[in-house]
Design a protein around this motif. Structure first.
Motif, short mmCIF file in Angstrom:
data_model
loop_
_atom_site.label_atom_id
_atom_site.label_comp_id
_atom_site.label_asym_id
_atom_site.label_seq_id
_atom_site.Cartn_x
_atom_site.Cartn_y
_atom_site.Cartn_z
N ARG A 35 0.88 -1.30 0.02
CA ARG A 35 -0.09 0.05 -0.09
C ARG A 35 0.87 1.16 -0.01
NH1 ARG A 35 -4.76 0.78 -1.50
NH2 ARG A 35 -5.25 2.28 -0.10
N ALA A 36 2.09 1.34 0.59
CA ALA A 36 3.11 2.29 0.48
C ALA A 36 3.36 2.78 -1.12
CB ALA A 36 4.29 1.97 1.22
N TYR A 37 3.22 1.77 -2.06
CA TYR A 37 3.35 2.08 -3.35
C TYR A 37 2.28 2.09 -4.11
CZ TYR A 37 8.22 1.22 -2.30
OH TYR A 37 9.76 1.46 -1.82
N LEU A 38 1.40 1.50 -3.72
CA LEU A 38 0.07 1.29 -4.69
C LEU A 38 -1.36 1.93 -4.22
CD1 LEU A 38 0.95 -2.36 -5.63
CD2 LEU A 38 1.43 -0.45 -7.39
N VAL A 39 -1.91 2.79 -5.10
CA VAL A 39 -3.00 3.45 -4.73
C VAL A 39 -4.23 2.32 -4.61
CG1 VAL A 39 -4.95 4.99 -5.40
CG2 VAL A 39 -2.55 5.51 -5.57
N THR A 75 10.75 -8.52 -1.30
CA THR A 75 9.92 -9.06 -2.34
C THR A 75 8.75 -8.32 -2.49
OG1 THR A 75 10.69 -11.11 -1.84
CG2 THR A 75 8.71 -11.28 -3.04
N ALA A 76 7.85 -7.43 -1.59
CA ALA A 76 6.62 -6.98 -1.90
C ALA A 76 7.11 -5.63 -2.46
CB ALA A 76 6.12 -6.66 -0.48
N ARG A 77 8.07 -4.96 -2.11
CA ARG A 77 8.56 -3.83 -3.00
C ARG A 77 8.86 -3.89 -4.48
NH1 ARG A 77 13.83 -1.89 -3.16
NH2 ARG A 77 14.21 0.13 -3.72
N HIS A 78 9.64 -5.07 -4.61
CA HIS A 78 9.86 -5.33 -6.02
C HIS A 78 8.72 -5.57 -6.80
CE1 HIS A 78 14.16 -5.30 -5.47
NE2 HIS A 78 14.36 -6.03 -4.63
N GLU A 79 7.72 -6.34 -6.35
CA GLU A 79 6.39 -6.62 -6.92
C GLU A 79 5.67 -5.57 -7.18
OE1 GLU A 79 5.57 -9.37 -8.44
OE2 GLU A 79 7.17 -10.26 -7.72
N ALA A 80 5.77 -4.70 -6.09
CA ALA A 80 4.83 -3.43 -6.26
C ALA A 80 5.57 -2.49 -7.28
CB ALA A 80 4.71 -2.38 -4.87
N LEU A 81 6.63 -2.25 -7.46
CA LEU A 81 7.30 -1.47 -8.55
C LEU A 81 7.04 -2.21 -9.74
CD1 LEU A 81 10.89 -0.80 -6.71
CD2 LEU A 81 8.67 0.72 -7.16
N ARG A 82 7.03 -3.46 -9.83
CA ARG A 82 6.87 -4.15 -11.14
C ARG A 82 5.49 -3.81 -11.48
NH1 ARG A 82 3.82 -7.92 -12.42
NH2 ARG A 82 3.45 -8.74 -10.34
N VAL A 83 4.50 -3.70 -10.74
CA VAL A 83 3.11 -3.37 -10.84
C VAL A 83 3.12 -1.98 -11.67
CG1 VAL A 83 0.60 -3.00 -10.17
CG2 VAL A 83 1.93 -5.27 -9.36
N ILE A 84 3.75 -1.14 -10.94
CA ILE A 84 3.88 0.28 -11.27
C ILE A 84 4.60 0.59 -12.59
CG2 ILE A 84 4.89 2.42 -10.73
CD1 ILE A 84 4.65 2.06 -7.66
N ARG A 85 5.53 -0.19 -12.99
CA ARG A 85 6.22 -0.26 -14.14
C ARG A 85 5.31 -0.58 -15.28
NH1 ARG A 85 10.60 -1.52 -11.37
NH2 ARG A 85 10.41 -3.84 -11.76
N ALA A 86 4.52 -1.86 -14.85
CA ALA A 86 3.65 -2.46 -16.00
C ALA A 86 2.47 -1.60 -16.27
CB ALA A 86 3.30 -3.95 -15.50
N SER A 87 1.91 -0.99 -15.13
CA SER A 87 0.91 -0.12 -15.52
C SER A 87 1.08 1.21 -15.97
CB SER A 87 -0.19 0.17 -14.26
OG SER A 87 0.68 0.90 -13.37
#
Length: 193
Positions: A35-39, A75-87
């Motif tokens: 949640r710190a990375y994703l709305v 791992t959560a941070r990397h996955e969140a950043l992956r989602v941000i990059r993908a979107s």
């Protein structure tokens, strides 16, 4: 079981109780990092699920089982950043949806008094959240993790945010001071130091 490494080993051996204990201990941390990375709440849920899936995949290969919380945060941070990059988008998180007024069937006078208090509280919260959202991304992410429940360790926070453990305290102090200043500029007083 209190020993994290023993829990990881037991979970790797198929102990469902150990897996459940790991999840209970660290799910708040994983959620807070996501949640710190994703709305978007559903994106954050996807990141959480993927993070736990990654742990299940790598459970027997974790180099330092005592630090599984830091591994999960990273791992959560990397996955969140992956989602941000993908979107292709990164938007600050807003918790305005958390503000609500519950109405019940008590006397009209009591409801009016409580409604006035709730409005005053909501207005103060709006000011606080407005000031919070003016903080840098780094400050918002750190402060969210520091209030997560259960509270993650500094090592887990450092891994989740990609910063040094020793910098957490000084960054926290600067962020809180900036928040106090922003809130005071808006006329809200009584903030604890």
């Amino acid at each position: 079981m209190d020993d994290t490494a023993a829990l990881v080993r037991a979970a790797a051996d198929g102990d469902a109780g150990a897996w459940k204990e790991l999840y209970q201990r660290h799910s708040g941390l994983v959620w807070a990092v996501a949640r710190a990375y994703l709305v978007n709440g559903s994106d954050a849920q996807d990141v959480c699920q993927t993070t736990w899936f990654r742990l299940a995949e790598h459970l027997t290969r974790i180099r330092d089982p005592d630090k599984v919380g830091a591994w999960l945060a990273s791992t959560a941070r990397h996955e969140a950043l992956r989602v941000i990059r993908a979107s292709g988008r990164a938007t600050p998180v807003s918790d305005m949806g958390l503000l609500g007024v519950d109405i019940d069937e008590r006397s009209p006078e009591l409801l009016i008094l409580e409604a006035e208090e709730a409005v005053a509280d909501a207005e103060r919260a709006l000011v606080m959240w407005g000031a919070f959202e003016e903080l840098s991304d780094r400050c918002r992410r750190l402060l969210r993790l520091l209030i997560a429940s259960p509270r993650p360790t500094y090592q887990e926070i450092a891994s989740g945010l990609g910063i040094a453990v020793g910098s957490i305290g000084p960054i926290r102090a600067r962020c809180l001071q900036r928040l106090r200043t922003l809130v005071a500029e808006r006329g809200v007083t009584g903030i604890r130091r």
